[in-house]
Design a protein around this motif. Structure first.
Motif, mmCIF file in Angstrom:
data_model
loop_
_atom_site.group_PDB
_atom_site.id
_atom_site.type_symbol
_atom_site.label_atom_id
_atom_site.label_comp_id
_atom_site.label_asym_id
_atom_site.label_seq_id
_atom_site.Cartn_x
_atom_site.Cartn_y
_atom_site.Cartn_z
ATOM 1 N N ALA A 101 44.370 19.445 -40.117
ATOM 2 C CA ALA A 101 44.685 19.256 -38.704
ATOM 3 C C ALA A 101 46.155 19.448 -38.405
ATOM 4 O O ALA A 101 46.541 19.616 -37.249
ATOM 5 C CB ALA A 101 44.244 17.867 -38.266
ATOM 6 N N GLN A 102 46.988 19.430 -39.453
ATOM 7 C CA GLN A 102 48.427 19.639 -39.229
ATOM 8 C C GLN A 102 48.694 20.973 -38.541
ATOM 9 O O GLN A 102 49.574 21.078 -37.685
ATOM 10 C CB GLN A 102 49.168 19.608 -40.570
ATOM 11 C CG GLN A 102 49.179 18.246 -41.210
ATOM 12 C CD GLN A 102 49.819 18.303 -42.580
ATOM 13 O OE1 GLN A 102 50.821 17.674 -42.812
ATOM 14 N NE2 GLN A 102 49.250 19.074 -43.469
ATOM 15 N N CYS A 103 47.959 22.001 -38.959
ATOM 16 C CA CYS A 103 48.121 23.314 -38.320
ATOM 17 C C CYS A 103 46.990 23.606 -37.334
ATOM 18 O O CYS A 103 47.213 24.123 -36.258
ATOM 19 C CB CYS A 103 48.137 24.410 -39.368
ATOM 20 S SG CYS A 103 49.425 24.193 -40.580
ATOM 21 N N HIS A 104 45.747 23.285 -37.728
ATOM 22 C CA HIS A 104 44.590 23.642 -36.910
ATOM 23 C C HIS A 104 44.208 22.475 -36.006
ATOM 24 O O HIS A 104 43.109 21.929 -36.108
ATOM 25 C CB HIS A 104 43.420 24.041 -37.808
ATOM 26 C CG HIS A 104 43.781 25.087 -38.810
ATOM 27 N ND1 HIS A 104 43.893 26.418 -38.461
ATOM 28 C CD2 HIS A 104 44.075 25.020 -40.125
ATOM 29 C CE1 HIS A 104 44.224 27.111 -39.537
ATOM 30 N NE2 HIS A 104 44.349 26.296 -40.560
ATOM 31 N N GLY A 105 45.116 22.091 -35.147
ATOM 32 C CA GLY A 105 44.911 20.914 -34.305
ATOM 33 C C GLY A 105 43.771 21.068 -33.325
ATOM 34 O O GLY A 105 42.959 20.158 -33.143
ATOM 35 N N LEU A 106 43.697 22.241 -32.701
ATOM 36 C CA LEU A 106 42.655 22.449 -31.691
ATOM 37 C C LEU A 106 41.274 22.426 -32.319
ATOM 38 O O LEU A 106 40.328 21.871 -31.770
ATOM 39 C CB LEU A 106 42.888 23.793 -30.985
ATOM 40 C CG LEU A 106 44.000 23.795 -29.947
ATOM 41 C CD1 LEU A 106 44.234 25.211 -29.446
ATOM 42 C CD2 LEU A 106 43.671 22.867 -28.800
ATOM 43 N N ARG A 107 41.193 23.058 -33.505
ATOM 44 C CA ARG A 107 39.912 23.095 -34.208
ATOM 45 C C ARG A 107 39.511 21.683 -34.622
ATOM 46 O O ARG A 107 38.349 21.311 -34.523
ATOM 47 C CB ARG A 107 40.072 24.007 -35.431
ATOM 48 C CG ARG A 107 38.815 24.394 -36.100
ATOM 49 C CD ARG A 107 37.872 25.131 -35.215
ATOM 50 N NE ARG A 107 38.292 26.463 -34.867
ATOM 51 C CZ ARG A 107 37.644 27.215 -33.990
ATOM 52 N NH1 ARG A 107 36.570 26.780 -33.383
ATOM 53 N NH2 ARG A 107 38.071 28.416 -33.692
ATOM 54 N N PHE A 108 40.508 20.903 -35.035
ATOM 55 C CA PHE A 108 40.253 19.529 -35.458
ATOM 56 C C PHE A 108 39.719 18.694 -34.298
ATOM 57 O O PHE A 108 38.789 17.906 -34.451
ATOM 58 C CB PHE A 108 41.559 18.917 -35.991
ATOM 59 C CG PHE A 108 41.446 17.474 -36.400
ATOM 60 C CD1 PHE A 108 40.691 17.123 -37.496
ATOM 61 C CD2 PHE A 108 42.097 16.483 -35.683
ATOM 62 C CE1 PHE A 108 40.584 15.797 -37.877
ATOM 63 C CE2 PHE A 108 41.989 15.157 -36.057
ATOM 64 C CZ PHE A 108 41.235 14.823 -37.155
ATOM 65 N N LYS A 109 40.294 18.934 -33.119
ATOM 66 C CA LYS A 109 39.857 18.220 -31.924
ATOM 67 C C LYS A 109 38.393 18.538 -31.623
ATOM 68 O O LYS A 109 37.594 17.657 -31.309
ATOM 69 C CB LYS A 109 40.745 18.658 -30.759
ATOM 70 C CG LYS A 109 41.015 17.584 -29.748
ATOM 71 C CD LYS A 109 42.004 18.106 -28.748
ATOM 72 C CE LYS A 109 41.836 17.469 -27.401
ATOM 73 N NZ LYS A 109 42.653 18.156 -26.396
#
Lengths: 159, 326
Positions: A101-109
């Motif tokens: 989620a550090q980089c892929h924040g939107l995907r994590f959301k």
């Protein structure tokens, strides 16, 4: 004394799970799915020289980010059973989603909202279980390869 | 001189009355008229045919118990218990497998809906395979509830789709559209059934009473989504692949000569689980849930995304929604 101790352990456990933000979602354990986990089983007694001689982990082809050759961007240098965040925090393999989620924040959301990823369990509240990122994506080469389709229906037989 | 049309009709009528009169007199003489005589002949023929035929399959065999079984909706709990025991016995006799036939009822305040993300589906047919195994579908001749259509990008002409694609997926410039029963709110298949063997339950699932179905196949013609299939032959399944968790209205092994269809795996979903096709999908394209619950996935999707249904113009009001989102 014992009562106090159990209380402290209980509170710390609750805090541990709630602070991570997974109190509402059950994530399937990643550590159980890794073949040779715990990694310290080998890495504890192997010296650095031995590791190079064994030539393990050489089959890993890294196709995630360009110009990254340092394994210890994500893997912890001291404890092979742990992962390390960009700010130096230590995480377990079960908490790998936070690392991604550090980089892929939107995907994590999206994943948190149950709008991304393979799911299992049930549609009722509390029954839903979620797979972690690395169940489906290979962290070293995360792009999913084309898969082979299951056999087609027989021609003619099929209405 | 040619006769007028009226005269022709009158003559025909006279002939018919004469013939009737003759038949009546004949019956008075012999006591047997032509119609009853033919009926008797037919009965004798049928009886001899039954005697000659091989012993029928255990499932769907016309026994006294089977013939006088009530419609599912009119069964009392004791009736149901008896019927489930009979089905278990028949399956044991035919397939040598112990199964459990249950009867989960709709949960109050729940209406099921399905949503499918077309941009994630890559046509790998894992759902089809899982569906066949879960629902004890016949392997030969094949019956499949889910049909994955391969379409050219930019088109949505179902007539030009390919359902027999093979090999590695996803292919270039193609997209995949799985079609299964839409569990319509205005189901044309239910309207045409002459014996009310199929109906819509409170949670939105259209079900079939396989023991009441007469196999006329009207519903197969009425359905615009090709969701219904007919059992032309006794169901053929390898013994070790039979799913022992069976339900009367959904996945019990069907007798020959009845219709069958997707039921959103009601034996699973009514117990809070996901349908088998969703659990098998590796891409996460499928979403399932209670449309009346604002916290559910399908509710959120219908609220936030642009969804569409197949053949909206037919006013079938499907409960299976397609959407596009990365």
């Amino acid at each position: 004394m014992v009562k106090k101790l159990t209380y402290v352990i209980f509170v710390s456990l609750v805090l541990f799970y709630t602070v991570d933000g997974f109190s509402d979602v059950e994530v399937i354990s990643r550590e159980k799915a890794i073949e040779f986990y715990p990694c310290s089983r080998c890495h504890a007694f192997l010296e650095k020289k031995d590791v190079q001689e064994l030539k393990k982990h050489r089959d890993i082809t890294f196709r995630h980010m360009e110009n990254v050759t340092n394994c210890f961007l994500c893997h912890d240098r001291k404890n092979p059973d742990r992962l390390v965040m960009l700010d130096g925090k230590i995480k377990r393999y079960d908490q790998v989603t936070e690392l991604c989620a550090q980089c892929h924040g939107l995907r994590f959301k999206k994943w948190k909202k149950n709008m991304h990823g393979h799911q299992t369990g049930g549609w009722k509240e509390g029954k839903n279980k979620r797979y972690a990122c690395t169940h489906c994506h290979n962290p070293h080469a995360p792009k999913i390869k084309p898969m082979s389709s299951k056999p087609a229906p027989h021609k003619g037989e099929h209405p | 001189m040619t006769k007028s049309l009226d005269q022709k009709y009158i003559e025909a009528h006279h002939k018919w009355t004469e013939r009737e009169e003759k038949a009546r007199q004949e019956k008075k003489k012999t006591g047997v008229d032509r119609r009853t005589f033919l009926k008797g002949m037919a009965a004798v023929g049928a009886a001899s045919a039954v005697a000659k035929a091989k012993p029928a399959e255990a499932i769907g065999n016309l026994t006294f118990e089977n013939f006088f079984q009530k419609h599912y909706k009119r069964m009392t709990p004791e009736d149901k218990e008896r019927v489930f025991k009979r089905i278990q016995r028949e399956i044991k006799q035919e397939y040598k497998v112990d199964v459990k036939v249950s009867d989960p009822r709709p949960i109050p305040g729940v209406k099921f809906a399905y949503a499918l993300n077309l941009s994630l589906c890559n046509g790998n047919r894992r759902c089809v395979e899982a569906c066949i195994k879960e629902n004890n579908q016949s392997r030969s001749p094949q019956i499949q509830y889910i049909k994955v259509l391969e379409l050219d990008r930019g088109t949505l002409d179902l007539e030009k789709s390919d359902r027999y694609y093979d090999g590695e997926v996803p292919k270039k410039d193609k997209f995949y559209l799985p079609v299964q029963c839409n569990q319509c709110d205005n189901p044309p298949c239910v309207k045409v059934c002459p014996v009310t063997a199929t109906w819509k339950e409170e949670d939105g699932i259209v079900v079939i009473d396989y023991d009441w179905c007469i196999g006329c196949r009207y519903c197969q013609v009425a359905c615009p989504y090709e969701a219904r299939s007919f059992n032309f032959a006794p169901v053929e399944i390898p013994k070790d692949e039979i799913n022992p968790n069976q339900s009367y209205l959904s996945n019990r092994i069907r007798p020959k000569g009845v219709m069958e269809k997707c039921t959103f795996c009601l034996h699973r979903t009514r117990e809070g689980k996901y349908p088998a096709c969703l659990e098998a999908c590796p891409t996460g394209a499928r979403k399932f849930g209670n449309i009346l619950d604002p916290k559910s996935d399908v509710y959120k999707i219908l609220k936030e995304k642009h969804t569409f249904v197949l053949k909206e113009e037919l006013n079938t009001i499907p409960q299976f929604f397609y959407y596009v989102s990365d």
